[in-house]
Design a protein around this motif. Structure first.
Motif, mmCIF file in Angstrom:
data_model
loop_
_atom_site.group_PDB
_atom_site.id
_atom_site.type_symbol
_atom_site.label_atom_id
_atom_site.label_comp_id
_atom_site.label_asym_id
_atom_site.label_seq_id
_atom_site.Cartn_x
_atom_site.Cartn_y
_atom_site.Cartn_z
ATOM 1 N N HIS A 20 49.970 19.519 37.505
ATOM 2 C CA HIS A 20 50.189 18.188 36.932
ATOM 3 C C HIS A 20 51.393 17.454 37.529
ATOM 4 N N ILE A 21 52.192 18.157 38.337
ATOM 5 C CA ILE A 21 53.380 17.522 38.915
ATOM 6 C C ILE A 21 52.962 16.560 40.021
ATOM 7 N N GLN A 22 53.505 15.341 39.969
ATOM 8 C CA GLN A 22 53.145 14.292 40.921
ATOM 9 C C GLN A 22 54.314 13.938 41.831
ATOM 10 N N LYS A 23 54.036 13.117 42.826
ATOM 11 C CA LYS A 23 55.057 12.786 43.816
ATOM 12 C C LYS A 23 56.195 11.950 43.237
ATOM 13 N N ASP A 24 55.964 11.288 42.120
ATOM 14 C CA ASP A 24 57.017 10.487 41.486
ATOM 15 C C ASP A 24 57.830 11.298 40.471
ATOM 16 N N ASP A 25 57.614 12.606 40.435
ATOM 17 C CA ASP A 25 58.313 13.471 39.494
ATOM 18 C C ASP A 25 59.502 14.166 40.157
ATOM 19 N N VAL A 26 60.336 14.753 39.326
ATOM 20 C CA VAL A 26 61.489 15.526 39.791
ATOM 21 C C VAL A 26 61.422 16.909 39.156
ATOM 22 N N VAL A 27 61.662 17.935 39.951
ATOM 23 C CA VAL A 27 61.757 19.300 39.432
ATOM 24 C C VAL A 27 63.218 19.734 39.535
ATOM 25 N N PHE A 28 63.811 20.017 38.389
ATOM 26 C CA PHE A 28 65.211 20.445 38.300
ATOM 27 C C PHE A 28 65.216 21.964 38.156
ATOM 28 N N ILE A 29 65.841 22.656 39.110
ATOM 29 C CA ILE A 29 65.809 24.118 39.155
ATOM 30 C C ILE A 29 67.204 24.707 38.960
ATOM 31 N N PHE A 30 67.311 25.632 38.009
ATOM 32 C CA PHE A 30 68.532 26.429 37.873
ATOM 33 C C PHE A 30 68.336 27.672 38.735
ATOM 34 N N GLY A 31 69.126 27.779 39.800
ATOM 35 C CA GLY A 31 68.959 28.883 40.740
ATOM 36 C C GLY A 31 70.217 29.715 40.868
ATOM 37 N N PHE A 32 70.388 30.671 39.963
ATOM 38 C CA PHE A 32 71.597 31.496 39.986
ATOM 39 C C PHE A 32 71.325 32.851 40.636
ATOM 40 N N VAL A 33 72.315 33.333 41.370
ATOM 41 C CA VAL A 33 72.335 34.635 42.052
ATOM 42 C C VAL A 33 71.390 34.659 43.243
ATOM 43 N N ALA A 34 70.076 34.526 42.994
ATOM 44 C CA ALA A 34 69.114 34.570 44.102
ATOM 45 C C ALA A 34 67.869 33.787 43.710
ATOM 46 N N MET A 35 67.096 33.386 44.703
ATOM 47 C CA MET A 35 65.884 32.635 44.441
ATOM 48 C C MET A 35 64.790 33.563 43.897
ATOM 49 N N ASN A 36 64.254 33.233 42.723
ATOM 50 C CA ASN A 36 63.162 34.028 42.192
ATOM 51 C C ASN A 36 61.827 33.525 42.732
ATOM 52 N N ARG A 37 60.760 34.238 42.433
ATOM 53 C CA ARG A 37 59.443 33.890 42.981
ATOM 54 C C ARG A 37 58.964 32.532 42.497
ATOM 55 N N GLU A 38 59.250 32.221 41.224
ATOM 56 C CA GLU A 38 58.811 30.949 40.661
ATOM 57 C C GLU A 38 59.487 29.767 41.352
ATOM 58 N N ALA A 39 60.794 29.888 41.587
ATOM 59 C CA ALA A 39 61.522 28.822 42.286
ATOM 60 C C ALA A 39 60.995 28.663 43.703
ATOM 61 N N SER A 40 60.685 29.778 44.341
ATOM 62 C CA SER A 40 60.134 29.729 45.700
ATOM 63 C C SER A 40 58.810 28.976 45.728
ATOM 64 N N VAL A 41 57.963 29.215 44.732
ATOM 65 C CA VAL A 41 56.682 28.509 44.635
ATOM 66 C C VAL A 41 56.909 27.018 44.406
ATOM 67 N N LEU A 42 57.820 26.680 43.506
ATOM 68 C CA LEU A 42 58.099 25.269 43.189
ATOM 69 C C LEU A 42 58.616 24.516 44.418
ATOM 70 N N LEU A 43 59.456 25.164 45.192
ATOM 71 C CA LEU A 43 60.019 24.519 46.381
ATOM 72 C C LEU A 43 58.982 24.409 47.498
ATOM 73 N N ASP A 44 58.142 25.415 47.616
ATOM 74 C CA ASP A 44 57.091 25.354 48.642
ATOM 75 C C ASP A 44 56.069 24.281 48.306
ATOM 76 N N TYR A 45 55.683 24.198 47.038
ATOM 77 C CA TYR A 45 54.675 23.213 46.632
ATOM 78 C C TYR A 45 55.217 21.788 46.727
ATOM 79 N N ALA A 46 56.534 21.632 46.638
ATOM 80 C CA ALA A 46 57.147 20.306 46.773
ATOM 81 C C ALA A 46 56.820 19.687 48.129
ATOM 82 N N LYS A 47 56.699 20.524 49.155
ATOM 83 C CA LYS A 47 56.360 20.032 50.495
ATOM 84 C C LYS A 47 54.942 19.480 50.539
#
Length: 286
Positions: free
Chosen positions: A177-204
């Motif tokens: 449901h995330i669209q190009k006019d949306d913003v994803v705010f990520i809390f990324g402490f210590v190391a990148m988890n799998r979910e954050a990696s997916v969110l950043l990859d899908y942003a492309k």
């Protein structure tokens, strides 16, 4: 990042391994104090083998740790007053009460957080969140409480906020449901988890913007996120405080409120009217 060791010594960090990034991040945070470490102490602080740390120096262009420290000394990155301050803080730590120690530590964390804050990027992120269609927040672990606060406060300004599932296949249902006019705010402490990696990859692919709040000065987040903000949470071996991250989030909230001043005031006035209208029918909040 502003004027750190990495910038001053012209390191090439584009091909660092995850462990090497942890070492570089530690050195960047420690600054001049790294001169007081032995290689064994550095390995212990990072929970790595001596061999892993030893290989790091050649990867960044030095024969060994001694050669690295020698160049650091030659650049006159250490001063007598910094040595004195470090010694005094260690002495004081032995006699401080818990609340006094926490106050002292928190002050340093806030100062370090603000020192790395890029005001132009901060204002750009404020504008982005103020004008986007919807803000999605990924907040794993201890950051969940801050994300709830963030959602509660920003919703008052009329913004649409959604907390993303922390893990599992439910994330995919939100992702669609995330669209190009949306913003994803990520809390990324210590190391990148799998979910954050997916969110950043899908942003492309979906072309939405990402804002990352991290406690690492050097990490994979810096290579993939659109807006990166550093918050200091203490040394690797210390209790990781959430005071500085909360402080930075509160600054985002106030900044957005200022950016949307007219809309924010209208919404708060409407909230006040609703409370007056139904104050007898609903119990007071504790």
């Amino acid at each position: 990042m502003s004027g750190g060791i990495l910038e001053d010594m012209n390191w090439n960090v584009t091909k660092l391994t995850p462990n090497q990034k942890k070492i570089a991040d530690f050195i960047e945070k420690e600054g001049n104090q790294i001169l007081y470490y032995s290689e064994t102490e550095l390995a212990e602080a990072l929970a790595m083998s001596n061999a892993t740390v030893s290989r790091f120096w050649k990867h960044i262009g030095y024969d060994n740790f001694k050669a690295f420290k020698q160049e650091l000394k030659e650049k006159e990155r250490i001063s007598p007053d910094s040595k004195l301050k470090n010694s005094l803080s260690q002495i004081q730590h032995q006699s401080l009460q818990i609340h006094e120690h926490l106050l002292s530590v928190t002050k340093n964390q806030l100062v370090n957080t603000l020192r790395e804050l890029d005001s132009k990027q901060f204002q750009a992120a404020i504008s982005l969140m103020s004008n986007c269609r919807k803000i999605y927040i990924h907040a794993p672990g201890s950051t969940e409480s801050i994300s709830v606060l963030m959602k509660h406060r920003l919703a008052r300004f009329g913004l649409e906020i959604e907390l993303l599932p922390k893990s599992g296949h439910e994330l995919f249902e939100a992702l669609m449901h995330i669209q190009k006019d949306d913003v994803v705010f990520i809390f990324g402490f210590v190391a990148m988890n799998r979910e954050a990696s997916v969110l950043l990859d899908y942003a492309k692919k979906a072309h939405y913007q990402t804002i990352i709040l991290t406690d690492c000065l050097i990490s994979d987040f810096h290579e993939q996120g659109d807006y990166i903000f550093y918050t200091n949470r203490g040394e690797l071996w210390e209790f990781h405080s959430m005071i500085a991250p909360t402080f930075l989030v509160e600054n985002f909230i106030l900044g957005i409120g200022q950016h949307l001043e007219e809309q924010s005031l209208q919404n708060l006035e409407k909230l006040s009217e609703l409370r007056k209208l139904y104050k007898e029918q609903l119990p007071k909040q504790k």
